[in-house]
Design an enzyme around this catalytic site. Structure first.
Site, PDB file in Angstrom:
ATOM      1  N   VAL A 152       1.012  -1.132  -0.104  1.00 11.82           N
ATOM      2  CA  VAL A 152       0.155  -0.029   0.118  1.00 11.82           C
ATOM      3  C   VAL A 152       0.891   1.248   0.172  1.00 11.82           C
ATOM      4  O   VAL A 152       0.597   2.084  -0.659  1.00 11.82           O
ATOM      5  CB  VAL A 152      -1.137   0.055   1.275  1.00 11.82           C
ATOM      6  CG1 VAL A 152      -1.927   1.318   1.246  1.00 11.82           C
ATOM      7  CG2 VAL A 152      -1.582  -1.380   1.143  1.00 11.82           C
ATOM      8  N   TYR A 153       1.617   1.222   0.854  1.00 10.01           N
ATOM      9  CA  TYR A 153       2.816   2.392   0.979  1.00 10.01           C
ATOM     10  C   TYR A 153       3.327   2.384  -0.533  1.00 10.01           C
ATOM     11  O   TYR A 153       3.631   3.628  -0.918  1.00 10.01           O
ATOM     12  CB  TYR A 153       3.658   2.258   2.286  1.00 10.01           C
ATOM     13  CG  TYR A 153       4.837   3.509   1.966  1.00 10.01           C
ATOM     14  CD1 TYR A 153       4.538   4.651   2.829  1.00 10.01           C
ATOM     15  CD2 TYR A 153       6.086   3.142   1.752  1.00 10.01           C
ATOM     16  CE1 TYR A 153       5.436   5.659   2.895  1.00 10.01           C
ATOM     17  CE2 TYR A 153       6.993   4.280   1.867  1.00 10.01           C
ATOM     18  CZ  TYR A 153       6.775   5.394   2.349  1.00 10.01           C
ATOM     19  OH  TYR A 153       7.586   6.287   2.418  1.00 10.01           O
ATOM     20  N   SER A 154       4.063   1.430  -0.810  1.00  8.34           N
ATOM     21  CA  SER A 154       4.642   1.319  -2.282  1.00  8.34           C
ATOM     22  C   SER A 154       4.058   1.912  -3.142  1.00  8.34           C
ATOM     23  O   SER A 154       4.364   2.948  -4.163  1.00  8.34           O
ATOM     24  CB  SER A 154       5.363   0.188  -2.491  1.00  8.34           C
ATOM     25  OG  SER A 154       6.373   0.310  -3.626  1.00  8.34           O
ATOM     26  N   SER A 156       1.229   4.128  -3.117  1.00  8.58           N
ATOM     27  CA  SER A 156       1.089   5.430  -3.004  1.00  8.58           C
ATOM     28  C   SER A 156       2.158   6.329  -3.437  1.00  8.58           C
ATOM     29  O   SER A 156       2.226   7.363  -3.876  1.00  8.58           O
ATOM     30  CB  SER A 156       0.776   5.702  -1.373  1.00  8.58           C
ATOM     31  OG  SER A 156       1.843   5.903  -0.697  1.00  8.58           O
TER      32      SER A 156
END
Length: 242
Positions: A152-154, A156
């Site tokens: 999810v972070y990657s 974004s």
């Protein structure tokens, strides 16, 4: 001591801690007046008092639609004009996607992606009217490669890499530079959700950098001649093995 940003006015989101605070200190050292944007009113007041006359506080909750929309007008009411916007505020989710609840996903994407796009959108008319400006986004090395333990972070940060590249092309003709700084792992509260084993190994191997190293990169980007745009600066710990 050289003051390459003397007379400039900047705003930094997520300015009460981590990369945002380190960048704020570096901007002030470089001669700029800085509007510190954060939702933590108590910490913000304390830091502004510590930093002195070239620090101005702006309490904004980027996850609140109305507060986010009022950010740029509030900044301009306080300082009159803005030369630099550093969209730095963000959050982190690590681990397998199936173990992450959807409310947390929404919160992170709203902060890491939507708020950045809205802040940039809101500052564009002001910078276009003045015919100059700098927009810097805190991205991540995770926006350049698929990091399997943080999908999810990657995701974004990949979105931010695309956004910065497209906005650079849109805004260059208006005298506005757009770039991103893409750090590897930084010693900050965002690493609290890292898998414990990954964090332990990183600390032991020296694969983490301090926020001040990222701030130094931002100052370098902002202090280039107007004929030069640093579109992306990747800042990695020497022993970061990805």
């Amino acid at each position: 001591m050289s003051k390459p940003l003397q007379g400039k006015t900047a705003a930094v989101t997520g300015a009460a801690s981590g990369i945002g605070l380190a960048t704020t200190r570096s901007l002030i050292d470089a001669g700029a007046k800085v509007v510190l944007v954060d939702y933590d009113e108590e910490s913000l007041a304390r830091i502004v008092d510590e930093l002195g006359d070239n620090a101005v506080g702006q309490v904004t909750n980027l996850l609140d639609v109305d507060s986010c929309a009022a950010m740029v007008p509030g900044i301009l009411d306080k300082v009159g004009h803005l030369d630099i916007l550093h969209c730095n505020a963000g959050s982190y989710i690590g681990g397998d996607l199936v173990d992450t609840d959807t409310a947390t996903i929404d919160r992170m994407l709203n902060l890491n992606v939507n708020a950045v796009m809205k802040n940039v959108r809101d500052v564009i008319p002001h910078m276009q009217e003045r015919g100059t400006g700098d927009i810097i986004v805190t991205a991540s090395v995770a926006g350049h490669m698929p990091i399997h333990w943080e999908p999810v972070y990657s995701g974004s940060k990949w979105a931010m890499t695309c956004f910065v590249q497209t906005m650079r092309r849109q805004l260059s003709k208006h005298g506005i530079r757009v770039g991103q700084v893409s750090p590897g792992p930084v010693v900050s509260a965002l690493l609290a959700d890292w898998p414990e084993e990954n964090l332990r190994k990183a600390k032991e191997s020296g694969a983490l950098i301090d926020p001040e190293e990222v701030a130094s990169a931002v100052i370098y980007m902002l202090s280039r001649p107007r004929t030069v745009t640093i579109r992306d600066m990747v800042v990695l710990p020497t022993n970061f093995d990805i």
